[in-house]
Design a protein around this motif. Sequence first.
Motif, PDB file in Angstrom:
ATOM      1  N   GLY A  63       7.446  21.660  -9.577  1.00 63.05           N
ATOM      2  CA  GLY A  63       8.494  22.327  -8.810  1.00 63.05           C
ATOM      3  C   GLY A  63       8.412  22.093  -7.323  1.00 63.05           C
ATOM      4  O   GLY A  63       9.215  22.646  -6.571  1.00 63.05           O
ATOM      5  N   THR A  64       7.463  21.266  -6.861  1.00 62.45           N
ATOM      6  CA  THR A  64       7.350  20.985  -5.431  1.00 62.45           C
ATOM      7  C   THR A  64       7.593  19.501  -5.173  1.00 62.45           C
ATOM      8  O   THR A  64       7.621  18.681  -6.089  1.00 62.45           O
ATOM      9  CB  THR A  64       5.967  21.378  -4.878  1.00 62.45           C
ATOM     10  N   LEU A  65       7.762  19.168  -3.886  1.00 57.46           N
ATOM     11  CA  LEU A  65       8.121  17.808  -3.478  1.00 57.46           C
ATOM     12  C   LEU A  65       7.004  17.187  -2.651  1.00 57.46           C
ATOM     13  O   LEU A  65       6.234  17.888  -1.992  1.00 57.46           O
ATOM     14  CB  LEU A  65       9.412  17.816  -2.658  1.00 57.46           C
ATOM     15  N   LEU A  66       6.934  15.847  -2.683  1.00 56.91           N
ATOM     16  CA  LEU A  66       5.955  15.114  -1.891  1.00 56.91           C
ATOM     17  C   LEU A  66       6.556  13.792  -1.447  1.00 56.91           C
ATOM     18  O   LEU A  66       7.141  13.066  -2.259  1.00 56.91           O
ATOM     19  CB  LEU A  66       4.681  14.857  -2.706  1.00 56.91           C
ATOM     20  N   GLN A  67       6.417  13.473  -0.148  1.00 51.88           N
ATOM     21  CA  GLN A  67       6.943  12.232   0.408  1.00 51.88           C
ATOM     22  C   GLN A  67       5.920  11.110   0.292  1.00 51.88           C
ATOM     23  O   GLN A  67       4.774  11.248   0.706  1.00 51.88           O
ATOM     24  CB  GLN A  67       7.313  12.422   1.881  1.00 51.88           C
ATOM     25  N   PHE A  68       6.329   9.972  -0.294  1.00 53.56           N
ATOM     26  CA  PHE A  68       5.501   8.773  -0.338  1.00 53.56           C
ATOM     27  C   PHE A  68       6.075   7.739   0.637  1.00 53.56           C
ATOM     28  O   PHE A  68       7.285   7.683   0.865  1.00 53.56           O
ATOM     29  CB  PHE A  68       5.460   8.178  -1.749  1.00 53.56           C
ATOM     30  N   THR A  69       5.193   6.913   1.209  1.00 54.32           N
ATOM     31  CA  THR A  69       5.617   5.817   2.075  1.00 54.32           C
ATOM     32  C   THR A  69       4.939   4.539   1.606  1.00 54.32           C
ATOM     33  O   THR A  69       3.927   4.574   0.899  1.00 54.32           O
ATOM     34  CB  THR A  69       5.260   6.074   3.548  1.00 54.32           C
ATOM     35  N   ALA A  70       5.502   3.391   2.006  1.00 60.65           N
ATOM     36  CA  ALA A  70       4.963   2.101   1.587  1.00 60.65           C
ATOM     37  C   ALA A  70       4.795   1.190   2.795  1.00 60.65           C
ATOM     38  O   ALA A  70       5.662   1.122   3.669  1.00 60.65           O
ATOM     39  CB  ALA A  70       5.879   1.444   0.564  1.00 60.65           C
ATOM     40  N   THR A  71       3.653   0.496   2.831  1.00 61.15           N
ATOM     41  CA  THR A  71       3.363  -0.474   3.885  1.00 61.15           C
ATOM     42  C   THR A  71       3.147  -1.835   3.252  1.00 61.15           C
ATOM     43  O   THR A  71       2.375  -1.969   2.298  1.00 61.15           O
ATOM     44  CB  THR A  71       2.115  -0.066   4.688  1.00 61.15           C
ATOM     45  N   GLY A  72       3.827  -2.852   3.781  1.00 62.94           N
ATOM     46  CA  GLY A  72       3.668  -4.209   3.268  1.00 62.94           C
ATOM     47  C   GLY A  72       2.524  -4.914   3.960  1.00 62.94           C
ATOM     48  O   GLY A  72       2.365  -4.834   5.180  1.00 62.94           O
ATOM     49  N   THR A  86       0.851  -1.188   0.000  1.00 66.57           N
ATOM     50  CA  THR A  86       0.000   0.000   0.000  1.00 66.57           C
ATOM     51  C   THR A  86       0.887   1.238   0.000  1.00 66.57           C
ATOM     52  O   THR A  86       1.701   1.423   0.903  1.00 66.57           O
ATOM     53  CB  THR A  86      -0.921   0.028   1.235  1.00 66.57           C
ATOM     54  N   VAL A  87       0.734   2.070  -1.027  1.00 68.72           N
ATOM     55  CA  VAL A  87       1.504   3.313  -1.135  1.00 68.72           C
ATOM     56  C   VAL A  87       0.641   4.464  -0.623  1.00 68.72           C
ATOM     57  O   VAL A  87      -0.533   4.596  -0.995  1.00 68.72           O
ATOM     58  CB  VAL A  87       1.934   3.571  -2.590  1.00 68.72           C
ATOM     59  N   THR A  88       1.231   5.293   0.234  1.00 68.14           N
ATOM     60  CA  THR A  88       0.522   6.434   0.822  1.00 68.14           C
ATOM     61  C   THR A  88       1.241   7.729   0.495  1.00 68.14           C
ATOM     62  O   THR A  88       2.473   7.783   0.662  1.00 68.14           O
ATOM     63  CB  THR A  88       0.414   6.262   2.351  1.00 68.14           C
ATOM     64  N   PRO A  89       0.514   8.776   0.029  1.00 65.09           N
ATOM     65  CA  PRO A  89      -0.909   8.775  -0.308  1.00 65.09           C
ATOM     66  C   PRO A  89      -1.181   7.973  -1.572  1.00 65.09           C
ATOM     67  O   PRO A  89      -0.315   7.866  -2.441  1.00 65.09           O
ATOM     68  CB  PRO A  89      -1.220  10.261  -0.507  1.00 65.09           C
ATOM     69  N   SER A  90      -2.395   7.406  -1.684  1.00 64.05           N
ATOM     70  CA  SER A  90      -2.737   6.579  -2.847  1.00 64.05           C
ATOM     71  C   SER A  90      -3.035   7.439  -4.071  1.00 64.05           C
ATOM     72  O   SER A  90      -2.822   7.002  -5.205  1.00 64.05           O
ATOM     73  CB  SER A  90      -3.931   5.689  -2.526  1.00 64.05           C
ATOM     74  N   THR A  91      -3.549   8.635  -3.850  1.00 62.13           N
ATOM     75  CA  THR A  91      -3.744   9.622  -4.917  1.00 62.13           C
ATOM     76  C   THR A  91      -3.219  10.955  -4.416  1.00 62.13           C
ATOM     77  O   THR A  91      -3.385  11.286  -3.240  1.00 62.13           O
ATOM     78  CB  THR A  91      -5.229   9.765  -5.309  1.00 62.13           C
ATOM     79  N   ALA A  92      -2.568  11.687  -5.281  1.00 60.18           N
ATOM     80  CA  ALA A  92      -1.973  12.954  -4.851  1.00 60.18           C
ATOM     81  C   ALA A  92      -1.960  13.955  -5.995  1.00 60.18           C
ATOM     82  O   ALA A  92      -1.947  13.579  -7.172  1.00 60.18           O
ATOM     83  CB  ALA A  92      -0.554  12.725  -4.341  1.00 60.18           C
ATOM     84  N   LYS A  93      -1.968  15.224  -5.611  1.00 57.62           N
ATOM     85  CA  LYS A  93      -1.852  16.315  -6.575  1.00 57.62           C
ATOM     86  C   LYS A  93      -0.796  17.267  -6.054  1.00 57.62           C
ATOM     87  O   LYS A  93      -0.826  17.659  -4.888  1.00 57.62           O
ATOM     88  CB  LYS A  93      -3.191  17.035  -6.745  1.00 57.62           C
ATOM     89  N   LEU A  94       0.174  17.609  -6.896  1.00 50.47           N
ATOM     90  CA  LEU A  94       1.194  18.558  -6.481  1.00 50.47           C
ATOM     91  C   LEU A  94       1.538  19.490  -7.629  1.00 50.47           C
ATOM     92  O   LEU A  94       1.371  19.141  -8.808  1.00 50.47           O
ATOM     93  CB  LEU A  94       2.446  17.847  -5.971  1.00 50.47           C
ATOM     94  N   SER A  95       2.009  20.642  -7.257  1.00 51.04           N
ATOM     95  CA  SER A  95       2.377  21.661  -8.234  1.00 51.04           C
ATOM     96  C   SER A  95       3.761  21.367  -8.793  1.00 51.04           C
ATOM     97  O   SER A  95       4.624  20.832  -8.092  1.00 51.04           O
ATOM     98  CB  SER A  95       2.356  23.037  -7.564  1.00 51.04           C
TER      99      SER A  95
END
Length: 726
Positions: free
Chosen positions: A398-407, A387-396
């Motif tokens: 030039g910006t960054l977003l951290q994803f995490t994974a749960t087995g 499971t990847v979090t967030p499952s859906t994302a929107k970003l501008s």
Amino acid sequence: MKFFVSLLAVICLVFLVSCSAKTSQTGPTSPQNASLTSVVVSPSSTSVSAGAKQPFTATGHYSDGTTKDLTASAQWKSSNAAVASIDATGVATGVAAGLAAITATASSVQGSANLTVNTAIANLTSIVVSPSSSSVSTGAKQPFTATGHYSDGTTKDLTASAQWKSSNAAVASIDATGVATGVAAGLATITATASSMQGSANLTVNAIANLTAIAITPQLSSIPISTTQQFSATGTYSDGSTRDLSLLVTWSSSSTAAATVDVNGLVTSVAAGTTTITATLGSVTQTFTITVTTPTISDIFVSPDGLTEPIGISQQYTATADYSDGSSSDLSSGITWVSSAPAVATVDSRGVVTSVGPGTTTISATVGSFSDSSTLTVVPAHLQSITVTPSTAKLSAGTLLQFTATGNFDDGSTQPLTSLTWSSSAQNLLTIDVNGVAAGVIPGSATVTATSGTISGTASVTVTNASISSIAVTPANSTMPIGAMKQFTAVATLSDSSTQDVSLTVLWSSSLAAAATISNQGLANSVANGTTTISATVGAVSGSTSLTVSTATLTSITVNPSTAHISAHTYIRFTATGHYSDGSVVNNLPGVSWKSSKPQLASIRGVGIARGKRVGTVTIKATLAGITGTATLVVGNGTLVSTAITPINPTITRGGTQQFAVTGTFSDATTQDLTLNSHWSSTSGSVATIANNPGVAGLATAQASGVTTIGANIGGIQSSTSLTVN
């Protein structure tokens, strides 16, 4: 006539008795005669590289509903020995690229699985550009590096051979060697291309005050050989503000034969000698001299110890040296790692251990004449999905977003996954680094994938062309005492009226470093009484808030529990409480540095979890701002006899949670909370899952109505209780 009638009656009677006897012999009341109906080979489909090993198991299913492990007794066969061979214990070895069917036969019943053997030739899988996000003033230079990651786990510096490009030459230019120059205020994406593979990073050019000085911390004069030390660089500007420049400066070592330094300021000692470490940004430079010493090793110890893990998990093990002068350091090289049972878990030259199959193995580290080991138990739980979090994302862009994974595992347990391969379906739109940090490049849609072995999980990402209109920094107008830490967050309002957390994207600064400093992650550290402005900047847009450091100072630290007893190979969590001069109290004091007086007996890491290694007594220390609190930890030699889970047979509602704990009873009559040591499981993951994570170990989450059995396994010793979900 009567004679024939009598004879016929006798014949019928004999026939009926015979039928009755046969029925009695073959009837369902004899479980010993259950027949083998099928053989299931696990895993059903998997892949390995040429030369690598893959253990298989064979499970027999019988007509009475029972099952039996047939791995040792089954006859194993490979359909193509030129692709893969298999031994009598069910362990296959990849020979050459191709596909082979692995068959297990027992009592004329067969089961099979597919094994794909991949070529050992390494392919370029991703390019990581470092630093991933940086900021310079107009006219300043920023060097970038490109590191290629290959399918065999190796890396290569591609900086000189990659093709470099800036998405906006009016904001920043970049030359063929990967050195960018700020031209005007704005945001540009720097891209490196090699073999049709791309990697990118964000460069923000600011029209800010001039950099006047750089300070490097910590101020160390020496480090032991074969160790690492992280340094940071803080810039002071002409307006009095400070910024963490650790990822922006150019680091160098005058003598790489003595010590090397990477782009993030991590120094690795190589051989005895002296070197000068330099941090440069634009025309401003700071240096310090460090000597690599060769202290005498008196002992080494391996951590973690006594883990119980599912199949397919990678865990970093560490070898720490104790020196004759009483100091200790984690070793980064010169270690020989060995696993006693590679079919259970493998270990690479860096100490990364990967669980392969059920069983117990010993992980050993040897340095010269010194050696130590750690036990690892692997339970038969297989990774089922991610499971990847967030499952859906929107970003501008030039910006960054951290994803995490749960087995998600087939025993109903869940666990954070850290050793993953991250990828983006459209690198020209969205890039993602090895840590799961994604960077929006240009508008469009992309899929982020996290892969572990043959299992993958995905998330959908939309990159928009919305620009940042404003930035809000929280907490707003806050107060903190001297010698404390506070986390700040930056949330941007975009031109399309949406909001986005940009804490990883912004450049953080403090207007008065004498009062408080702030790191690249937005973590403020109070120094002295005063008021400073905490600012978060992206391009020409900035948001800020005031931070007042009161006159209250940290006077003491209480460590809980103050006295504790644990057995070797088990864990305990310590917490620190800060007491201030104004009477205020801060629980779970952030920023504390933990240390053990005898790490060879019990080690402790940054989150306050101590691991018992050998019998003895140690002092656990928690330090912040020069203030230290202590606790006593006794490590006993008792062996685990039994465990018990609490609460017993609880009931919760769907969507709710239940925290479980497990208590162990040892041979020396002591008892201990072993919640952190256990591998937790749920027999029905559709009813409730349960977490294996130091932060939330034993926390069950109800999914649907029903009953499941919650289990705790510690090195093969198990206990269970039921959980009902209404």
